[in-house]
Design a protein around this motif. Sequence first.
Motif, PDB file in Angstrom:
ATOM      1  N   ASN A   1      -5.600  -6.486   1.303  1.00 31.57           N
ATOM      2  CA  ASN A   1      -6.172  -5.157   1.082  1.00 31.57           C
ATOM      3  C   ASN A   1      -6.361  -4.398   2.386  1.00 31.57           C
ATOM      4  O   ASN A   1      -6.235  -3.168   2.410  1.00 31.57           O
ATOM      5  N   ALA A   2      -6.651  -5.089   3.454  1.00 26.93           N
ATOM      6  CA  ALA A   2      -6.843  -4.425   4.741  1.00 26.93           C
ATOM      7  C   ALA A   2      -5.545  -3.788   5.228  1.00 26.93           C
ATOM      8  O   ALA A   2      -5.573  -2.767   5.920  1.00 26.93           O
ATOM      9  N   LYS A   3      -4.430  -4.386   4.856  1.00 28.47           N
ATOM     10  CA  LYS A   3      -3.120  -3.869   5.267  1.00 28.47           C
ATOM     11  C   LYS A   3      -2.425  -3.100   4.159  1.00 28.47           C
ATOM     12  O   LYS A   3      -1.302  -2.620   4.355  1.00 28.47           O
ATOM     13  N   ASN A   4      -3.090  -2.992   2.995  1.00 27.00           N
ATOM     14  CA  ASN A   4      -2.483  -2.299   1.843  1.00 27.00           C
ATOM     15  C   ASN A   4      -1.077  -2.830   1.569  1.00 27.00           C
ATOM     16  O   ASN A   4      -0.137  -2.056   1.335  1.00 27.00           O
ATOM     17  N   THR A   5      -0.968  -4.125   1.600  1.00 25.55           N
ATOM     18  CA  THR A   5       0.333  -4.777   1.444  1.00 25.55           C
ATOM     19  C   THR A   5       0.272  -5.815   0.333  1.00 25.55           C
ATOM     20  O   THR A   5      -0.705  -6.555   0.238  1.00 25.55           O
ATOM     21  N   VAL A   6       1.321  -5.839  -0.467  1.00 22.88           N
ATOM     22  CA  VAL A   6       1.443  -6.835  -1.524  1.00 22.88           C
ATOM     23  C   VAL A   6       2.665  -7.699  -1.226  1.00 22.88           C
ATOM     24  O   VAL A   6       3.665  -7.215  -0.688  1.00 22.88           O
ATOM     25  N   TYR A   7       2.553  -8.968  -1.567  1.00 22.34           N
ATOM     26  CA  TYR A   7       3.613  -9.935  -1.309  1.00 22.34           C
ATOM     27  C   TYR A   7       4.036 -10.609  -2.610  1.00 22.34           C
ATOM     28  O   TYR A   7       3.228 -10.751  -3.537  1.00 22.34           O
ATOM     29  N   LEU A   8       5.273 -11.039  -2.658  1.00 22.53           N
ATOM     30  CA  LEU A   8       5.745 -11.833  -3.786  1.00 22.53           C
ATOM     31  C   LEU A   8       6.512 -13.021  -3.218  1.00 22.53           C
ATOM     32  O   LEU A   8       7.611 -12.853  -2.686  1.00 22.53           O
ATOM     33  N   GLN A   9       5.912 -14.185  -3.301  1.00 24.21           N
ATOM     34  CA  GLN A   9       6.568 -15.412  -2.878  1.00 24.21           C
ATOM     35  C   GLN A   9       7.340 -15.967  -4.065  1.00 24.21           C
ATOM     36  O   GLN A   9       6.755 -16.275  -5.101  1.00 24.21           O
ATOM     37  N   MET A  10       8.646 -16.072  -3.909  1.00 27.33           N
ATOM     38  CA  MET A  10       9.514 -16.506  -5.001  1.00 27.33           C
ATOM     39  C   MET A  10      10.131 -17.853  -4.631  1.00 27.33           C
ATOM     40  O   MET A  10      10.797 -17.958  -3.588  1.00 27.33           O
ATOM     41  N   SER A  11       9.907 -18.836  -5.465  1.00 31.41           N
ATOM     42  CA  SER A  11      10.437 -20.173  -5.229  1.00 31.41           C
ATOM     43  C   SER A  11      11.236 -20.626  -6.442  1.00 31.41           C
ATOM     44  O   SER A  11      11.145 -20.026  -7.514  1.00 31.41           O
ATOM     45  N   SER A  12      11.993 -21.687  -6.256  1.00 34.05           N
ATOM     46  CA  SER A  12      12.832 -22.228  -7.336  1.00 34.05           C
ATOM     47  C   SER A  12      13.628 -21.117  -8.008  1.00 34.05           C
ATOM     48  O   SER A  12      13.675 -21.014  -9.239  1.00 34.05           O
TER      49      SER A  12
ATOM     50  N   LEU B   1      12.414 -16.882  -1.450  1.00 37.78           N
ATOM     51  CA  LEU B   1      12.363 -15.623  -0.724  1.00 37.78           C
ATOM     52  C   LEU B   1      10.949 -15.080  -0.811  1.00 37.78           C
ATOM     53  O   LEU B   1      10.227 -15.363  -1.782  1.00 37.78           O
ATOM     54  N   ARG B   2      10.579 -14.275   0.178  1.00 35.75           N
ATOM     55  CA  ARG B   2       9.270 -13.623   0.160  1.00 35.75           C
ATOM     56  C   ARG B   2       9.485 -12.123   0.317  1.00 35.75           C
ATOM     57  O   ARG B   2      10.064 -11.676   1.315  1.00 35.75           O
ATOM     58  N   LEU B   3       9.023 -11.382  -0.669  1.00 34.86           N
ATOM     59  CA  LEU B   3       9.080  -9.936  -0.619  1.00 34.86           C
ATOM     60  C   LEU B   3       7.741  -9.388  -0.115  1.00 34.86           C
ATOM     61  O   LEU B   3       6.683  -9.947  -0.416  1.00 34.86           O
ATOM     62  N   SER B   4       7.828  -8.286   0.621  1.00 32.56           N
ATOM     63  CA  SER B   4       6.635  -7.596   1.087  1.00 32.56           C
ATOM     64  C   SER B   4       6.733  -6.130   0.732  1.00 32.56           C
ATOM     65  O   SER B   4       7.830  -5.573   0.648  1.00 32.56           O
ATOM     66  N   CYS B   5       5.603  -5.505   0.535  1.00 31.73           N
ATOM     67  CA  CYS B   5       5.575  -4.074   0.231  1.00 31.73           C
ATOM     68  C   CYS B   5       4.306  -3.486   0.826  1.00 31.73           C
ATOM     69  O   CYS B   5       3.203  -3.854   0.422  1.00 31.73           O
ATOM     70  N   ALA B   6       4.491  -2.582   1.781  1.00 32.84           N
ATOM     71  CA  ALA B   6       3.365  -1.970   2.469  1.00 32.84           C
ATOM     72  C   ALA B   6       3.182  -0.531   2.020  1.00 32.84           C
ATOM     73  O   ALA B   6       4.153   0.236   1.973  1.00 32.84           O
ATOM     74  N   ALA B   7       1.956  -0.183   1.691  1.00 34.28           N
ATOM     75  CA  ALA B   7       1.615   1.180   1.297  1.00 34.28           C
ATOM     76  C   ALA B   7       1.084   1.938   2.502  1.00 34.28           C
ATOM     77  O   ALA B   7       0.369   1.388   3.343  1.00 34.28           O
ATOM     78  N   SER B   8       1.434   3.216   2.562  1.00 29.46           N
ATOM     79  CA  SER B   8       0.961   4.067   3.649  1.00 29.46           C
ATOM     80  C   SER B   8       0.765   5.477   3.117  1.00 29.46           C
ATOM     81  O   SER B   8       1.157   5.799   1.995  1.00 29.46           O
ATOM     82  N   GLY B   9       0.183   6.310   3.941  1.00 30.39           N
ATOM     83  CA  GLY B   9      -0.032   7.696   3.533  1.00 30.39           C
ATOM     84  C   GLY B   9      -1.466   7.935   3.112  1.00 30.39           C
ATOM     85  O   GLY B   9      -2.390   7.354   3.663  1.00 30.39           O
ATOM     86  N   SER B  10      -1.636   8.768   2.094  1.00 33.53           N
ATOM     87  CA  SER B  10      -2.976   9.150   1.635  1.00 33.53           C
ATOM     88  C   SER B  10      -3.527   8.100   0.681  1.00 33.53           C
ATOM     89  O   SER B  10      -3.427   8.223  -0.539  1.00 33.53           O
ATOM     90  N   ILE B  11      -4.097   7.070   1.276  1.00 31.80           N
ATOM     91  CA  ILE B  11      -4.616   5.947   0.500  1.00 31.80           C
ATOM     92  C   ILE B  11      -6.122   6.069   0.386  1.00 31.80           C
ATOM     93  O   ILE B  11      -6.823   6.141   1.392  1.00 31.80           O
ATOM     94  N   TYR B  12      -6.610   6.112  -0.856  1.00 34.55           N
ATOM     95  CA  TYR B  12      -8.051   6.218  -1.081  1.00 34.55           C
ATOM     96  C   TYR B  12      -8.582   4.968  -1.760  1.00 34.55           C
ATOM     97  O   TYR B  12      -9.530   4.344  -1.284  1.00 34.55           O
ATOM     98  N   SER B  13      -7.962   4.634  -2.883  1.00 34.76           N
ATOM     99  CA  SER B  13      -8.474   3.512  -3.660  1.00 34.76           C
ATOM    100  C   SER B  13      -7.347   2.942  -4.514  1.00 34.76           C
ATOM    101  O   SER B  13      -7.186   3.332  -5.667  1.00 34.76           O
ATOM    102  N   ILE B  14      -6.579   2.045  -3.929  1.00 29.38           N
ATOM    103  CA  ILE B  14      -5.494   1.426  -4.681  1.00 29.38           C
ATOM    104  C   ILE B  14      -6.055   0.306  -5.543  1.00 29.38           C
ATOM    105  O   ILE B  14      -6.712  -0.596  -5.041  1.00 29.38           O
TER     106      ILE B  14
END
Length: 114
Positions: free
Chosen positions: A72-83, A17-30
């Motif tokens: 970083n351009a999309k402020n998105t983190v992913y988690l690729q989960m295998s096995s 499975l692949r999880l995604s998480c996108a940040a939005s709002g008042s983003i300055y320096s994550i």
Amino acid sequence: VQLQASGGGLVQAGGSLRLSCAASGSIYSINAMGWYRQAPGKRRELVATITSGGSTKYADSVKGRFTISRDNAKNTVYLQMSSLKPEDTAVYYCFSDQLGENYWGQGTQVTVSS
């Protein structure tokens, strides 16, 4: 900062499975982004983190099976989960650290059947 996680679901053991998480709002320096998980009756545990520079850390239980990445351009983190294993079943929460403040996503359920 708001975090929107997606990608959870039901999968058989050995699957991926692949999880995604996108940040939005008042983003300055994550700085760090990452994932925790919490299984029923257990404490929330850290799964993986990644800094803005790309440095990663993993829980021993997922090393070699999970891969964290971010755009970083999309402020998105992913988690690729295998096995995947039944013991990976949990609600997965993404988080971000901006200027010392932690923000959390709503959680996404991952269920691994044996």
